[in-house]
Design a protein around this motif. Structure first.
Motif, PDB file in Angstrom:
ATOM      1  N   ASP A   1       0.810  -1.213   0.000  1.00 25.47           N
ATOM      2  CA  ASP A   1       0.000   0.000   0.000  1.00 25.47           C
ATOM      3  C   ASP A   1       0.845   1.265   0.000  1.00 25.47           C
ATOM      4  O   ASP A   1       0.392   2.301  -0.425  1.00 25.47           O
ATOM      5  N   SER A   2       2.089   1.186   0.477  1.00 24.62           N
ATOM      6  CA  SER A   2       2.877   2.396   0.650  1.00 24.62           C
ATOM      7  C   SER A   2       3.573   2.878  -0.614  1.00 24.62           C
ATOM      8  O   SER A   2       4.049   3.993  -0.646  1.00 24.62           O
ATOM      9  N   ALA A   3       3.655   2.055  -1.636  1.00 29.15           N
ATOM     10  CA  ALA A   3       4.347   2.475  -2.851  1.00 29.15           C
ATOM     11  C   ALA A   3       3.715   1.803  -4.061  1.00 29.15           C
ATOM     12  O   ALA A   3       3.051   0.782  -3.952  1.00 29.15           O
ATOM     13  N   MET A   4       3.952   2.394  -5.225  1.00 26.96           N
ATOM     14  CA  MET A   4       3.386   1.840  -6.462  1.00 26.96           C
ATOM     15  C   MET A   4       4.121   0.575  -6.876  1.00 26.96           C
ATOM     16  O   MET A   4       5.196   0.274  -6.362  1.00 26.96           O
ATOM     17  N   SER A   5       3.541  -0.139  -7.827  1.00 25.26           N
ATOM     18  CA  SER A   5       4.154  -1.374  -8.321  1.00 25.26           C
ATOM     19  C   SER A   5       5.480  -1.059  -9.008  1.00 25.26           C
ATOM     20  O   SER A   5       5.719   0.071  -9.444  1.00 25.26           O
ATOM     21  N   LEU A   6       6.293  -2.065  -9.130  1.00 23.28           N
ATOM     22  CA  LEU A   6       7.592  -1.906  -9.775  1.00 23.28           C
ATOM     23  C   LEU A   6       7.427  -1.485 -11.243  1.00 23.28           C
ATOM     24  O   LEU A   6       8.174  -0.640 -11.733  1.00 23.28           O
TER      25      LEU A   6
ATOM     26  N   LEU B   1       7.829   2.962 -15.238  1.00 19.63           N
ATOM     27  CA  LEU B   1       7.198   3.854 -16.223  1.00 19.63           C
ATOM     28  C   LEU B   1       7.372   5.309 -15.814  1.00 19.63           C
ATOM     29  O   LEU B   1       7.694   6.171 -16.641  1.00 19.63           O
ATOM     30  N   CYS B   2       7.161   5.595 -14.537  1.00 26.23           N
ATOM     31  CA  CYS B   2       7.293   6.970 -14.046  1.00 26.23           C
ATOM     32  C   CYS B   2       8.737   7.449 -14.091  1.00 26.23           C
ATOM     33  O   CYS B   2       9.002   8.605 -14.434  1.00 26.23           O
TER      34      CYS B   2
ATOM     35  N   GLY C   1      11.698   7.311  -3.245  1.00 24.18           N
ATOM     36  CA  GLY C   1      11.410   6.935  -1.870  1.00 24.18           C
ATOM     37  C   GLY C   1      12.268   7.628  -0.845  1.00 24.18           C
ATOM     38  O   GLY C   1      12.411   7.145   0.274  1.00 24.18           O
ATOM     39  N   GLU C   2      12.835   8.771  -1.202  1.00 21.59           N
ATOM     40  CA  GLU C   2      13.639   9.536  -0.246  1.00 21.59           C
ATOM     41  C   GLU C   2      12.697  10.341   0.641  1.00 21.59           C
ATOM     42  O   GLU C   2      11.812  11.027   0.159  1.00 21.59           O
ATOM     43  N   GLY C   3      12.890  10.237   1.954  1.00 23.04           N
ATOM     44  CA  GLY C   3      12.021  10.951   2.873  1.00 23.04           C
ATOM     45  C   GLY C   3      10.750  10.163   3.144  1.00 23.04           C
ATOM     46  O   GLY C   3      10.649   8.977   2.843  1.00 23.04           O
ATOM     47  N   ASP C   4       9.772  10.849   3.717  1.00 28.88           N
ATOM     48  CA  ASP C   4       8.536  10.180   4.120  1.00 28.88           C
ATOM     49  C   ASP C   4       7.534  10.014   2.983  1.00 28.88           C
ATOM     50  O   ASP C   4       6.695   9.130   3.022  1.00 28.88           O
ATOM     51  N   ALA C   5       7.586  10.886   1.998  1.00 23.95           N
ATOM     52  CA  ALA C   5       6.586  10.872   0.935  1.00 23.95           C
ATOM     53  C   ALA C   5       6.997   9.932  -0.197  1.00 23.95           C
ATOM     54  O   ALA C   5       8.135   9.971  -0.651  1.00 23.95           O
ATOM     55  N   VAL C   6       6.083   9.082  -0.601  1.00 19.97           N
ATOM     56  CA  VAL C   6       6.282   8.216  -1.758  1.00 19.97           C
ATOM     57  C   VAL C   6       4.994   8.210  -2.573  1.00 19.97           C
ATOM     58  O   VAL C   6       3.924   8.505  -2.055  1.00 19.97           O
ATOM     59  N   TYR C   7       5.124   7.862  -3.835  1.00 18.46           N
ATOM     60  CA  TYR C   7       3.943   7.755  -4.682  1.00 18.46           C
ATOM     61  C   TYR C   7       3.348   6.362  -4.545  1.00 18.46           C
ATOM     62  O   TYR C   7       4.064   5.371  -4.611  1.00 18.46           O
ATOM     63  N   ARG C   8       2.040   6.303  -4.374  1.00 21.31           N
ATOM     64  CA  ARG C   8       1.343   5.023  -4.319  1.00 21.31           C
ATOM     65  C   ARG C   8       0.785   4.641  -5.679  1.00 21.31           C
ATOM     66  O   ARG C   8       0.530   3.472  -5.935  1.00 21.31           O
ATOM     67  N   THR C   9       0.577   5.641  -6.545  1.00 20.83           N
ATOM     68  CA  THR C   9      -0.002   5.370  -7.859  1.00 20.83           C
ATOM     69  C   THR C   9       0.651   6.258  -8.912  1.00 20.83           C
ATOM     70  O   THR C   9       1.246   7.284  -8.591  1.00 20.83           O
ATOM     71  N   ARG C  10       0.476   5.870 -10.180  1.00 19.83           N
ATOM     72  CA  ARG C  10       0.938   6.719 -11.281  1.00 19.83           C
ATOM     73  C   ARG C  10       0.185   8.044 -11.256  1.00 19.83           C
ATOM     74  O   ARG C  10       0.760   9.088 -11.558  1.00 19.83           O
TER      75      ARG C  10
ATOM     76  N   ALA D   1       1.578   0.747 -20.121  1.00 20.12           N
ATOM     77  CA  ALA D   1       0.927   0.078 -18.997  1.00 20.12           C
ATOM     78  C   ALA D   1      -0.247  -0.766 -19.477  1.00 20.12           C
ATOM     79  O   ALA D   1      -0.445  -1.896 -19.027  1.00 20.12           O
ATOM     80  N   ALA D   2      -1.014  -0.221 -20.415  1.00 22.63           N
ATOM     81  CA  ALA D   2      -2.166  -0.949 -20.945  1.00 22.63           C
ATOM     82  C   ALA D   2      -1.725  -2.184 -21.718  1.00 22.63           C
ATOM     83  O   ALA D   2      -2.309  -3.258 -21.570  1.00 22.63           O
TER      84      ALA D   2
END
Length: 169
Positions: A14-19, A24-25, A75-84, A133-134
Motif C-alpha cells: 500500500d505504501s508504494a506503487m508497483s515496480l 514507467l514513471c 522513496g527519499e524521505g517520508d513521501a512516496v507515490y502510491r499510484t501513477r 501500462a495498458a
C-alpha cells in the motif's frame, strides 16, 4: 531508491506503487529532466528560491518541482507515490504553479511559455506510459478461455430442464 521503498514497490504494498509503474514513471521523469529538454526544464528542476521570490509561498499553496518529484519517486524521505496518478498530479503541479505565479506578470511570459511547453511534453510522456501500462496488462493472469470468461464476469452455461444450454444466473 531506499531498500524499504524498493521492497514496497516490488511487493505491491500500500505504501508504494508497483515496480512496473515505478519504472514507467522513472522513464517519464528521465525524459522530462533530460538534456534534450534542458532549454525548457531548467527552471523546474529544483524548488523555487523563496529568497529570490518571497511572495511565491503566498500565491502557490502546493509548491512542487521535478527534483522533489524525483525524491518522492525514489522513496527519499517520508513521501512516496502510491499510484501513477499521484506522480502525474505532482508533475502537472510543477507547471501549473509556474503559470499561476508568473502568468499575471508580463515580463515573465517566457516562464509561462516554458511551463506550457513542458506540460505538453509531460502529457506526451503520460500517454506513452499509459499505453505501455495498458499493453503490459493485456493477457496478464489469463491462462485459458475459461479463465477469460470468468474474468469478464460471464456466468457458466448450465443445462435447463429442456436440455438446452443457457447462461446461469
Amino acid at each position: 531508491m531506499s531498500a524499504d521503498a524498493g521492497a514496497a514497490a516490488s511487493s505491491g504494498g500500500d505504501s508504494a506503487m508497483s515496480l512496473d509503474d515505478l519504472n514507467l514513471c522513472k522513464a517519464a521523469l528521465g525524459s522530462l529532466t533530460s538534456k534534450t529538454n534542458a532549454k525548457k526544464n531548467y527552471l523546474f528542476l529544483e524548488p523555487v528560491n523563496l529568497q529570490l521570490l518571497p511572495t511565491y509561498a503566498e500565491v502557490v499553496k502546493r509548491p512542487m518541482d521535478l527534483g522533489t518529484v524525483k525524491k518522492k519517486l525514489e522513496g527519499e524521505g517520508d513521501a512516496v507515490y502510491r499510484t501513477r496518478d499521484e506522480f502525474w498530479a505532482d508533475v502537472d503541479q510543477v507547471f501549473t504553479n509556474a503559470c499561476v505565479f508568473h502568468g499575471p506578470i508580463k515580463e515573465n511570459e517566457w516562464i509561462v511559455k516554458l511551463a506550457k511547453q513542458m506540460q505538453k511534453i509531460a502529457e506526451r510522456e503520460k500517454k506513452k506510459a499509459e499505453k505501455k501500462a495498458a499493453s503490459a496488462g493485456k493477457g496478464a493472469g489469463i491462462v485459458s478461455g475459461a479463465t477469460l470468461k470468468k474474468k469478464r464476469g460471464r456466468p457458466p452455461k448450465v443445462k435447463t430442464e429442456d436440455g438446452s444450454g443457457a447462461a446461469g444466473k
